[in-house]
Scaffold this motif. Structure first.
Motif, PDB file in Angstrom:
ATOM      1  N   TYR A  35       3.349 -25.801 -72.735  1.00 11.06           N
ATOM      2  CA  TYR A  35       3.338 -25.081 -71.428  1.00 11.06           C
ATOM      3  C   TYR A  35       3.633 -26.222 -69.720  1.00 11.06           C
ATOM      4  N   LEU A  36       2.212 -26.862 -69.613  1.00  5.53           N
ATOM      5  CA  LEU A  36       2.373 -27.498 -68.903  1.00  5.53           C
ATOM      6  C   LEU A  36       3.286 -28.713 -68.966  1.00  5.53           C
ATOM      7  N   ARG A  37       3.570 -29.121 -69.953  1.00  7.42           N
ATOM      8  CA  ARG A  37       5.257 -30.089 -69.412  1.00  7.42           C
ATOM      9  C   ARG A  37       6.511 -28.944 -69.151  1.00  7.42           C
ATOM     10  N   LEU A  38       6.612 -27.698 -70.067  1.00  2.75           N
ATOM     11  CA  LEU A  38       7.362 -27.047 -69.075  1.00  2.75           C
ATOM     12  C   LEU A  38       7.489 -27.487 -68.091  1.00  2.75           C
ATOM     13  N   ALA A  39       5.981 -27.384 -66.492  1.00  2.00           N
ATOM     14  CA  ALA A  39       5.711 -27.582 -65.706  1.00  2.00           C
ATOM     15  C   ALA A  39       6.180 -28.495 -65.576  1.00  2.00           C
ATOM     16  N   ARG A  40       5.720 -30.000 -66.555  1.00  2.15           N
ATOM     17  CA  ARG A  40       6.375 -30.993 -65.424  1.00  2.15           C
ATOM     18  C   ARG A  40       4.829 -31.266 -65.509  1.00  2.15           C
ATOM     19  N   VAL A  41       3.711 -30.464 -65.686  1.00  4.19           N
ATOM     20  CA  VAL A  41       2.649 -30.738 -64.506  1.00  4.19           C
ATOM     21  C   VAL A  41       1.998 -32.538 -65.745  1.00  4.19           C
TER      22      VAL A  41
END
Length: 315
Positions: A35-41
């Motif tokens: 999910y953090l990668r989906l948000a490009r964190v």
């Protein structure tokens, strides 16, 4: 592996354009990482590039009002909003592009094409991030709230543009530059020629830097049939980026002239222009790693311009 849940199996790995050793890839729980990668964190350059036009606009408004600095509360709100809405936009983009992403080497390991997040889970995540963005937006005056909502149609349209037009970067520019209107709207409850010129300048900047970014994928984009400015410009890509950046500077100068700043703001614009010229001069159209480095350097370029305007207001 969890079956039927939001998180699904697959080897945990950082994506090729992520910041090396980012905390999201090292310290976050395994279940949260997709999910953090989906948000490009782990790729913070995106929210920086969304934030900078907001900050420019707030600084331009301070110069116009004769204020000693931009409203600090607005700067904080724009920071939180940029992180949240960049994450929401990226997640939505990945939902739309999940089949295309599976055909491109740089993107096939993203959470959706790799099967690590379900489409249902991604939609829920979009809504959660949009709720944060809405909470931020509602802290501003009603004209700014309406201005913010006016961007929704463009944001929803952008992911489909790479299938339709050869310059999807223009539509991206319309989205990512919207903050150039927001800072002024938040300060004055209205718009005028200065923020509109700033908006146009930011659009040209986005087309330039995202063309550099697109050079990383040019071969895979040809195979997948994805349209991009990098493919369109071809052998003339350096000239095209240079023209985009020259347009940025000309329009930015027009925006500054309308608020009649002192010399430090102009020096900031000159330094910003020098940074963009360096990008064009050192660009290697065939070098993907160089392209990524130059693309990321636009954060520093944007901060230079912002610093020049803020220092001019202070002094």
């Amino acid at each position: 592996m969890r079956r039927g849940g939001l998180f699904r199996g697959g080897a945990d790995r950082s994506l090729p354009d992520a910041v090396t050793g980012h905390w999201a890839d090292r310290l976050a729980p395994l279940s949260a990482r997709p999910y953090l990668r989906l948000a490009r964190v782990e790729r913070p350059i995106g929210w920086w590039l969304l934030l900078l036009p907001c900050w420019w606009s707030a600084a331009l408004a301070a110069l116009a009002a004769g204020a000693p600095y931009p409203d600090p509360w607005h700067l904080v709100l724009f920071l939180v909003g940029a992180v949240a809405m960049r994450g929401a936009g990226s997640t939505y983009n990945d939902i739309v592009d999940r089949d295309l992403d599976a055909r491109v080497a740089r993107t096939r390991d993203r959470p959706l094409p790799s099967g690590r997040v379900s489409v249902k889970g991604a939609f829920a995540f979009v809504l959660a991030q949009c709720a944060v963005g809405l909470a931020v937006l509602l802290q501003l005056n009603w004209f700014a709230v309406a201005t913010g909502f006016a961007s929704v149609a463009i944001v929803l349209t952008y992911p489909f543009m790479k299938r339709v037009i050869w310059l999807p970067q223009v539509v991206l520019g319309l989205c990512f530059s919207w903050g150039a209107l927001m800072g002024w709207a938040a300060a004055f409850g209205s718009l005028s020629a200065a923020p509109l010129l700033l908006y146009a300048a930011a659009i040209a900047w986005v087309v330039g830097y995202d063309t550099i970014y697109a050079l990383q994928d040019i071969e895979d984009d040809e195979i997948a049939g994805i349209k991009s400015s990098a493919r369109l410009f071809g052998a003339r890509v350096r000239l095209a980026i240079g023209l985009c950046y020259a347009t940025t500077i000309a329009l930015m100068a027009g925006a500054l002239a309308l608020v009649a700043p002192g010399p430090i703001a102009w020096l900031g614009l000159l330094a910003f222009a020098a940074h963009l010229a360096w990008q064009v001069a050192t660009l290697d159209p065939a070098g993907g790693r160089r392209a990524l480095m130059l693309f990321r350097s636009n954060r520093d370029a944007g901060l230079i311009l912002f610093a020049g305007m803020v220092l001019d207001a202070l002094i």
